[in-house]
Design a protein around this motif. Sequence first.
Motif, PDB file in Angstrom:
ATOM      1  N   GLN A  41      99.183  22.408  56.347  1.00 48.07           N
ATOM      2  CA  GLN A  41     100.920  21.175  56.972  1.00 48.07           C
ATOM      3  C   GLN A  41     101.998  21.062  55.791  1.00 48.07           C
ATOM      4  O   GLN A  41     102.836  21.283  56.660  1.00 48.07           O
ATOM      5  CB  GLN A  41     100.278  20.195  57.054  1.00 48.07           C
ATOM      6  CG  GLN A  41      98.787  20.232  58.118  1.00 48.07           C
ATOM      7  CD  GLN A  41      97.609  19.234  58.280  1.00 48.07           C
ATOM      8  OE1 GLN A  41      97.248  18.321  56.708  1.00 48.07           O
ATOM      9  NE2 GLN A  41      97.080  18.788  59.421  1.00 48.07           N
ATOM     10  N   LEU A  42     101.765  21.281  54.358  1.00 48.41           N
ATOM     11  CA  LEU A  42     103.107  20.925  53.721  1.00 48.41           C
ATOM     12  C   LEU A  42     104.006  21.701  53.573  1.00 48.41           C
ATOM     13  O   LEU A  42     105.219  21.346  54.189  1.00 48.41           O
ATOM     14  CB  LEU A  42     102.447  20.449  52.108  1.00 48.41           C
ATOM     15  CG  LEU A  42     103.773  20.872  51.800  1.00 48.41           C
ATOM     16  CD1 LEU A  42     104.651  19.365  51.693  1.00 48.41           C
ATOM     17  CD2 LEU A  42     102.853  20.389  49.805  1.00 48.41           C
ATOM     18  N   SER A  60     100.260  15.666  42.549  1.00 46.50           N
ATOM     19  CA  SER A  60      99.208  15.643  43.186  1.00 46.50           C
ATOM     20  C   SER A  60      98.609  15.881  44.100  1.00 46.50           C
ATOM     21  O   SER A  60      97.190  15.581  44.971  1.00 46.50           O
ATOM     22  CB  SER A  60      98.581  14.612  42.322  1.00 46.50           C
ATOM     23  OG  SER A  60      98.670  13.582  42.621  1.00 46.50           O
ATOM     24  N   SER A  61      99.647  15.810  45.470  1.00 44.68           N
ATOM     25  CA  SER A  61      99.679  15.515  46.945  1.00 44.68           C
ATOM     26  C   SER A  61     100.529  16.013  47.623  1.00 44.68           C
ATOM     27  O   SER A  61     101.743  15.935  47.231  1.00 44.68           O
ATOM     28  CB  SER A  61      99.105  13.807  46.911  1.00 44.68           C
ATOM     29  OG  SER A  61     100.155  13.242  46.754  1.00 44.68           O
ATOM     30  N   ALA A  62     100.134  15.966  48.881  1.00 43.36           N
ATOM     31  CA  ALA A  62     101.504  16.537  49.517  1.00 43.36           C
ATOM     32  C   ALA A  62     102.800  15.613  50.174  1.00 43.36           C
ATOM     33  O   ALA A  62     103.497  16.225  49.801  1.00 43.36           O
ATOM     34  CB  ALA A  62     101.209  16.727  51.283  1.00 43.36           C
ATOM     35  N   ALA A  63     102.403  14.054  49.863  1.00 40.48           N
ATOM     36  CA  ALA A  63     103.209  13.682  50.239  1.00 40.48           C
ATOM     37  C   ALA A  63     104.296  13.022  47.846  1.00 40.48           C
ATOM     38  O   ALA A  63     104.840  12.603  48.976  1.00 40.48           O
ATOM     39  CB  ALA A  63     102.205  11.956  50.082  1.00 40.48           C
ATOM     40  N   THR A  68     101.849  25.319  46.361  1.00 37.16           N
ATOM     41  CA  THR A  68     100.648  24.432  47.163  1.00 37.16           C
ATOM     42  C   THR A  68      99.046  24.791  47.487  1.00 37.16           C
ATOM     43  O   THR A  68      99.110  25.463  47.901  1.00 37.16           O
ATOM     44  CB  THR A  68     101.198  23.780  48.098  1.00 37.16           C
ATOM     45  OG1 THR A  68     100.713  22.430  48.223  1.00 37.16           O
ATOM     46  CG2 THR A  68     101.021  24.435  49.219  1.00 37.16           C
ATOM     47  N   ASP A  69      98.028  24.205  46.709  1.00 33.91           N
ATOM     48  CA  ASP A  69      97.095  24.381  47.359  1.00 33.91           C
ATOM     49  C   ASP A  69      96.913  23.933  48.523  1.00 33.91           C
ATOM     50  O   ASP A  69      97.338  23.438  49.932  1.00 33.91           O
ATOM     51  CB  ASP A  69      96.161  23.372  46.842  1.00 33.91           C
ATOM     52  CG  ASP A  69      94.528  23.556  46.962  1.00 33.91           C
ATOM     53  OD1 ASP A  69      93.847  24.824  47.148  1.00 33.91           O
ATOM     54  OD2 ASP A  69      93.255  22.385  46.413  1.00 33.91           O
ATOM     55  N   HIS A  70      95.778  24.319  49.325  1.00 35.99           N
ATOM     56  CA  HIS A  70      95.609  24.889  50.755  1.00 35.99           C
ATOM     57  C   HIS A  70      94.474  23.227  51.424  1.00 35.99           C
ATOM     58  O   HIS A  70      95.300  21.608  51.715  1.00 35.99           O
ATOM     59  CB  HIS A  70      95.126  25.902  51.819  1.00 35.99           C
ATOM     60  CG  HIS A  70      94.679  25.363  52.996  1.00 35.99           C
ATOM     61  ND1 HIS A  70      95.534  25.024  53.641  1.00 35.99           N
ATOM     62  CD2 HIS A  70      92.883  25.629  53.905  1.00 35.99           C
ATOM     63  CE1 HIS A  70      94.900  24.759  54.879  1.00 35.99           C
ATOM     64  NE2 HIS A  70      93.136  24.730  54.848  1.00 35.99           N
ATOM     65  N   ARG A  71      93.623  23.162  50.586  1.00 36.80           N
ATOM     66  CA  ARG A  71      92.889  22.055  50.334  1.00 36.80           C
ATOM     67  C   ARG A  71      92.719  20.942  49.451  1.00 36.80           C
ATOM     68  O   ARG A  71      92.233  20.632  49.165  1.00 36.80           O
ATOM     69  CB  ARG A  71      90.857  22.535  50.521  1.00 36.80           C
ATOM     70  CG  ARG A  71      89.912  23.408  51.249  1.00 36.80           C
ATOM     71  CD  ARG A  71      89.460  24.142  51.879  1.00 36.80           C
ATOM     72  NE  ARG A  71      89.276  25.132  52.606  1.00 36.80           N
ATOM     73  CZ  ARG A  71      87.587  25.219  52.782  1.00 36.80           C
ATOM     74  NH1 ARG A  71      86.978  25.229  52.079  1.00 36.80           N
ATOM     75  NH2 ARG A  71      87.930  26.281  52.921  1.00 36.80           N
ATOM     76  N   MET A  72      93.414  19.901  50.227  1.00 30.41           N
ATOM     77  CA  MET A  72      93.900  19.060  49.737  1.00 30.41           C
ATOM     78  C   MET A  72      93.811  17.363  51.044  1.00 30.41           C
ATOM     79  O   MET A  72      93.793  17.819  52.364  1.00 30.41           O
ATOM     80  CB  MET A  72      94.584  18.599  49.728  1.00 30.41           C
ATOM     81  CG  MET A  72      96.302  19.273  48.402  1.00 30.41           C
ATOM     82  SD  MET A  72      97.496  19.496  47.731  1.00 30.41           S
ATOM     83  CE  MET A  72      98.312  19.995  49.770  1.00 30.41           C
ATOM     84  N   PRO A  73      92.967  16.036  50.514  1.00 34.42           N
ATOM     85  CA  PRO A  73      92.998  15.014  51.677  1.00 34.42           C
ATOM     86  C   PRO A  73      93.939  14.596  52.438  1.00 34.42           C
ATOM     87  O   PRO A  73      95.514  15.083  51.013  1.00 34.42           O
ATOM     88  CB  PRO A  73      92.785  14.049  50.866  1.00 34.42           C
ATOM     89  CG  PRO A  73      92.899  14.202  48.890  1.00 34.42           C
ATOM     90  CD  PRO A  73      93.129  15.808  49.562  1.00 34.42           C
ATOM     91  N   GLU A  74      94.006  14.080  53.471  1.00 31.79           N
ATOM     92  CA  GLU A  74      95.413  13.732  53.577  1.00 31.79           C
ATOM     93  C   GLU A  74      96.508  14.706  54.232  1.00 31.79           C
ATOM     94  O   GLU A  74      97.005  14.860  55.662  1.00 31.79           O
ATOM     95  CB  GLU A  74      96.580  12.299  53.376  1.00 31.79           C
ATOM     96  CG  GLU A  74      95.979  11.433  53.105  1.00 31.79           C
ATOM     97  CD  GLU A  74      96.773  10.709  51.724  1.00 31.79           C
ATOM     98  OE1 GLU A  74      97.528  10.558  51.392  1.00 31.79           O
ATOM     99  OE2 GLU A  74      95.083   9.624  50.755  1.00 31.79           O
ATOM    100  N   MET A  75      96.418  15.659  54.237  1.00 31.82           N
ATOM    101  CA  MET A  75      97.765  16.493  54.433  1.00 31.82           C
ATOM    102  C   MET A  75      97.303  18.168  53.875  1.00 31.82           C
ATOM    103  O   MET A  75      97.296  18.385  52.306  1.00 31.82           O
ATOM    104  CB  MET A  75      99.388  16.817  54.202  1.00 31.82           C
ATOM    105  CG  MET A  75     100.089  17.352  55.015  1.00 31.82           C
ATOM    106  SD  MET A  75     102.279  17.125  54.329  1.00 31.82           S
ATOM    107  CE  MET A  75     102.528  16.704  55.443  1.00 31.82           C
ATOM    108  N   THR A  76      96.677  19.125  54.076  1.00 31.20           N
ATOM    109  CA  THR A  76      96.352  20.936  54.196  1.00 31.20           C
ATOM    110  C   THR A  76      98.171  21.225  53.009  1.00 31.20           C
ATOM    111  O   THR A  76      99.384  20.165  53.911  1.00 31.20           O
ATOM    112  CB  THR A  76      96.066  20.902  54.508  1.00 31.20           C
ATOM    113  OG1 THR A  76      97.087  22.105  56.041  1.00 31.20           O
ATOM    114  CG2 THR A  76      94.928  20.940  55.516  1.00 31.20           C
ATOM    115  N   GLY A  77      97.522  22.382  52.616  1.00 28.31           N
ATOM    116  CA  GLY A  77      98.546  23.385  52.164  1.00 28.31           C
ATOM    117  C   GLY A  77      99.876  23.696  53.182  1.00 28.31           C
ATOM    118  O   GLY A  77     101.187  23.837  53.198  1.00 28.31           O
TER     119      GLY A  77
END
Length: 120
Positions: free
Chosen positions: A72-73, A40-43, A61-70
């Motif tokens: 950035q992942l 549920s998150s990049a972390a 991966t989705d691009h628009r996520m909190p903390e780290m974008t897709g």
Amino acid sequence: MNSAVITEATCVLVVDDDDDFRALACMALEVRGHQVEDASSAADALALLGERGEEFMLVITDHRMPEMTGRQLRDTLATSNPDLAVCVWSAFPDLGDDAVVKGMDSLERILDAVEGPTKR
């Protein structure tokens, strides 16, 4: 994403903070015979890949996520797991990055790219 079409069942990691869309993507991949894990998150994805990274052939991966974008992942994985194929998607067609699969039909286009258009 690398250009090879995957012809066998593959372990895919789906990363999206939207529970419903993540479940839909996982179901679509499972129906096509892929083993699927989700985060549920990049972390969470990075932690899972740190433990079991060799099992995965593809990260979607989705691009628009909190903390780290897709993106950035993707960039982080390019350094830590350079052989791992990563596809970034977004429902927002105005994102402005040619390396991101955009639009509401992005999952269908990703599946075509991964499996080849004749698989479905």
